[in-house]
Design a protein around this motif. Structure first.
Motif, PDB file in Angstrom:
ATOM      1  N   SER A   1       0.867  -1.233   0.098  1.00  0.00           N
ATOM      2  CA  SER A   1       0.040   0.013   0.091  1.00  0.00           C
ATOM      3  C   SER A   1       0.758   1.281  -0.043  1.00  0.00           C
ATOM      4  O   SER A   1       0.289   2.300  -0.150  1.00  0.00           O
ATOM      5  CB  SER A   1      -0.974   0.014   1.591  1.00  0.00           C
ATOM      6  OG  SER A   1      -1.958  -1.008   1.219  1.00  0.00           O
ATOM      7  N   HIS A   2       2.199   0.911   0.306  1.00  0.00           N
ATOM      8  CA  HIS A   2       3.071   2.281   0.262  1.00  0.00           C
ATOM      9  C   HIS A   2       4.373   2.189  -0.217  1.00  0.00           C
ATOM     10  O   HIS A   2       4.991   0.777  -0.173  1.00  0.00           O
ATOM     11  CB  HIS A   2       3.234   2.565   1.755  1.00  0.00           C
ATOM     12  CG  HIS A   2       2.036   2.871   2.399  1.00  0.00           C
ATOM     13  ND1 HIS A   2       1.290   4.071   2.666  1.00  0.00           N
ATOM     14  CD2 HIS A   2       1.306   2.164   3.559  1.00  0.00           C
ATOM     15  CE1 HIS A   2       0.284   3.998   3.328  1.00  0.00           C
ATOM     16  NE2 HIS A   2       0.339   2.695   3.896  1.00  0.00           N
TER      17      HIS A   2
ATOM     18  N   GLY B   1      -1.963  -0.358  -3.297  1.00  0.00           N
ATOM     19  CA  GLY B   1      -3.016   0.233  -2.359  1.00  0.00           C
ATOM     20  C   GLY B   1      -3.636  -1.012  -1.542  1.00  0.00           C
ATOM     21  O   GLY B   1      -3.404  -2.265  -1.521  1.00  0.00           O
TER      22      GLY B   1
ATOM     23  N   ALA C   1      -7.471   3.277   3.922  1.00  0.00           N
ATOM     24  CA  ALA C   1      -8.077   3.018   2.432  1.00  0.00           C
ATOM     25  C   ALA C   1      -9.313   3.591   1.755  1.00  0.00           C
ATOM     26  O   ALA C   1      -9.626   4.141   0.834  1.00  0.00           O
ATOM     27  CB  ALA C   1      -7.738   1.678   2.006  1.00  0.00           C
TER      28      ALA C   1
ATOM     29  N   ARG D   1      -6.849   4.706  -3.784  1.00  0.00           N
ATOM     30  CA  ARG D   1      -6.808   3.583  -4.908  1.00  0.00           C
ATOM     31  C   ARG D   1      -8.050   2.534  -4.490  1.00  0.00           C
ATOM     32  O   ARG D   1      -7.820   1.637  -4.147  1.00  0.00           O
ATOM     33  CB  ARG D   1      -5.719   2.794  -4.395  1.00  0.00           C
ATOM     34  CG  ARG D   1      -4.239   3.558  -4.562  1.00  0.00           C
ATOM     35  CD  ARG D   1      -2.957   3.033  -4.670  1.00  0.00           C
ATOM     36  NE  ARG D   1      -2.036   3.844  -5.039  1.00  0.00           N
ATOM     37  CZ  ARG D   1      -1.031   3.873  -6.303  1.00  0.00           C
ATOM     38  NH1 ARG D   1      -1.732   3.065  -7.350  1.00  0.00           N
ATOM     39  NH2 ARG D   1      -0.320   4.836  -6.360  1.00  0.00           N
TER      40      ARG D   1
ATOM     41  N   ALA E   1      -7.853  -1.253  -5.518  1.00  0.00           N
ATOM     42  CA  ALA E   1      -6.624  -2.010  -5.135  1.00  0.00           C
ATOM     43  C   ALA E   1      -6.860  -3.440  -5.212  1.00  0.00           C
ATOM     44  O   ALA E   1      -5.985  -4.301  -5.697  1.00  0.00           O
ATOM     45  CB  ALA E   1      -6.470  -1.573  -3.723  1.00  0.00           C
TER      46      ALA E   1
ATOM     47  N   SER F   1      -5.406   0.082  -9.808  1.00  0.00           N
ATOM     48  CA  SER F   1      -5.532   0.505  -8.656  1.00  0.00           C
ATOM     49  C   SER F   1      -6.476   1.718  -8.393  1.00  0.00           C
ATOM     50  O   SER F   1      -7.187   2.043  -7.380  1.00  0.00           O
ATOM     51  CB  SER F   1      -4.313   0.493  -7.790  1.00  0.00           C
ATOM     52  OG  SER F   1      -3.595   1.384  -8.208  1.00  0.00           O
TER      53      SER F   1
END
Length: 318
Positions: free
Chosen positions: A79-80, A98, A211, A283, A286, A313
Motif C-alpha cells: 500500500s506504500h 493500495g 484506504a 486507490r 486495489a 488500483s
C-alpha cells in the motif's frame, strides 16, 4: 536473521512436510498471503513444487514476520512505496496496489444520506474508534457533545458497552438538537453508507480505514492506536504529512481536541484542501490490482507492468 532461526526448528521440520502433502494433493495454481509466521511452512513447501506466491502488506512499516515471509514470495504488493522498497530487496518485483477494500462506489452520497435519514445539506462527522481502546473516543464525545451538535450532525459508533450512556447523553441535549446526534452500537451493513455520507471522519489508522477514507476523498482526523508495534502511527503520518488528515496522538485526544477537529465541518476551504490531498492516496481499485497479480501468477503469465497496476488500483479507464 533467517526464517529457520526465528521459528522453532522442530515444529518447522514437522509442519513443512505436512504443508507439502496438502499442496501436492490440492495443487493450487498460486498462493496469496499477507505474511506472518503461520505462512512460512506453506511458502517453504511451495517453492520446490514451483507454486508461485504473491504477498500483500498494507502497513508503512512491515512487521518482522512479513519481512521474513517476503523472502519466500515471487511478487509483492503493498500500500506504500516505502514498504515495497523495504520488502523487495534483491530485485524482487513489487507493485504499489493500495489496500483492497469494498466497492465504495456501491452507494451514492444522496442514497447514503437517505438511508441514514440525514438532511441532504447537513454537515456530517462520523466518529468511530474501532474495536480497540474505543473508550477514549466515547469519553471525548460525551464531554464534547453539546458543542459538537452546534457544528453539525454526529454519527458515533460506541460499541455495545457504551451505547446506553450515549443514549442518555443524547437525552440531555435540547430537544431541537437531539436529532443531530446519532449513536450506534455498531453500524455493520451501514458502515459504508455512513462513510459515504460523511464530510469528516474521526477514527483510528488501520490500513483498511485509511484506504476507504482516501478512496472516498474524505478529510480525516486520525488518532492512531498506540500499541501493536505502533503500525498505525506510521500509517497515519504518511497521510497527515501530505495534508489529507490531521494526526492526534492517542494520549492527547480529549473533548477539547475533538471540538477543535469538528471546526473543520464549518471550514469548507480547509476540508477541500484535505480532500484533494486524500485523493492522491485513494486507490479504490486495489482489490482488482491485487487480483490481477494473483491471476497472472496462477496462469503463469508475465506479471503486469507498473503502469497497468497503477491504472487498475486507481480505478481509471484505459
Amino acid at each position: 536473521m533467517s526464517v529457520h532461526a526465528i521459528l522453532d526448528p522442530i515444529r518447522l521440520a514437522a509442519s513443512v512436510p505436512q504443508a507439502a502433502a496438502i499442496l501436492a494433493r490440492e495443487r493450487p495454481a498460486a498462493i496469496f498471503t499477507t505474511g506472518g509466521y503461520v505462512a512460512v511452512p506453506t511458502l517453504m513447501a511451495a517453492a520446490p513444487l514451483r507454486i508461485p506466491v504473491v504477498l500483500w502488506d498494507g502497513n508503512v512499516v512491515p512487521g518482522r514476520a512479513v519481512r521474513l515471509t517476503a523472502r519466500l514470495a515471487d511478487a509483492i504488493a503493498v500500500s506504500h512505496e516505502v514498504t515495497g522498497r523495504a520488502l523487495a530487496r534483491g530485485g524482487k518485483p513489487w507493485f504499489l496496489t493500495g489496500t483492497p477494500i469494498r466497492d465504495v462506489a456501491a452507494i451514492s452520497r444522496e442514497e447514503a444520506r437517505a438511508r441514514l435519514e440525514l438532511p441532504v445539506d447537513a454537515r456530517v462527522m462520523l466518529i468511530f474508534g474501532g474495536s480497540q481502546a474505543v473508550r477514549r473516543f466515547n469519553a471525548a464525545v460525551t464531554d464534547a457533545l453539546p458543542r459538537l451538535v452546534e457544528r453539525g450532525h454526529i454519527l458515533h459508533v460506541t460499541g455495545d458497552d457504551a451505547y446506553a450512556e450515549a443514549l442518555a447523553a443524547r437525552a440531555r441535549l435540547p430537544a431541537e438538537l437531539r436529532p443531530r446526534y446519532r449513536p450506534y452500537p455498531f453500524l455493520r451493513d451501514d458502515m459504508l453508507p455512513a462513510l459515504v455520507a460523511a464530510d469528516l471522519v474521526v477514527g483510528r489508522a488501520g490500513s483498511s480505514t485509511l484506504a476507504e477514507v482516501t478512496a472516498l476523498e474524505i478529510p480525516s482526523v486520525i488518532v492512531p492506536y498506540p500499541h501493536a508495534a505502533n503500525h498505525q502511527t506510521a500509517n497515519a503520518k504518511v497521510l497527515a504529512e501530505a495534508g489529507g488528515a490531521r494526526l492526534i496522538p492517542d494520549e492527547a485526544f480529549d473533548a477539547d481536541v475533538l471540538v477543535e477537529a469538528a471546526d473543520l465541518l464549518v471550514d469548507d476551504s480547509a476540508r477541500a484542501r484535505m480532500a484533494d490531498a486524500a485523493r492522491a492516496f485513494g486507490r479504490p481499485g486495489a482489490a482488482e490490482a491485487v487480483a490481477e497479480l494473483v491471476m497472472a501468477a496462477a496462469e503463469r503469465r508475465p506479471l503486469p507492468d507498473a503502469a497497468e497496476i497503477e491504472r487498475l488500483s486507481r480505478g481509471t479507464a484505459r
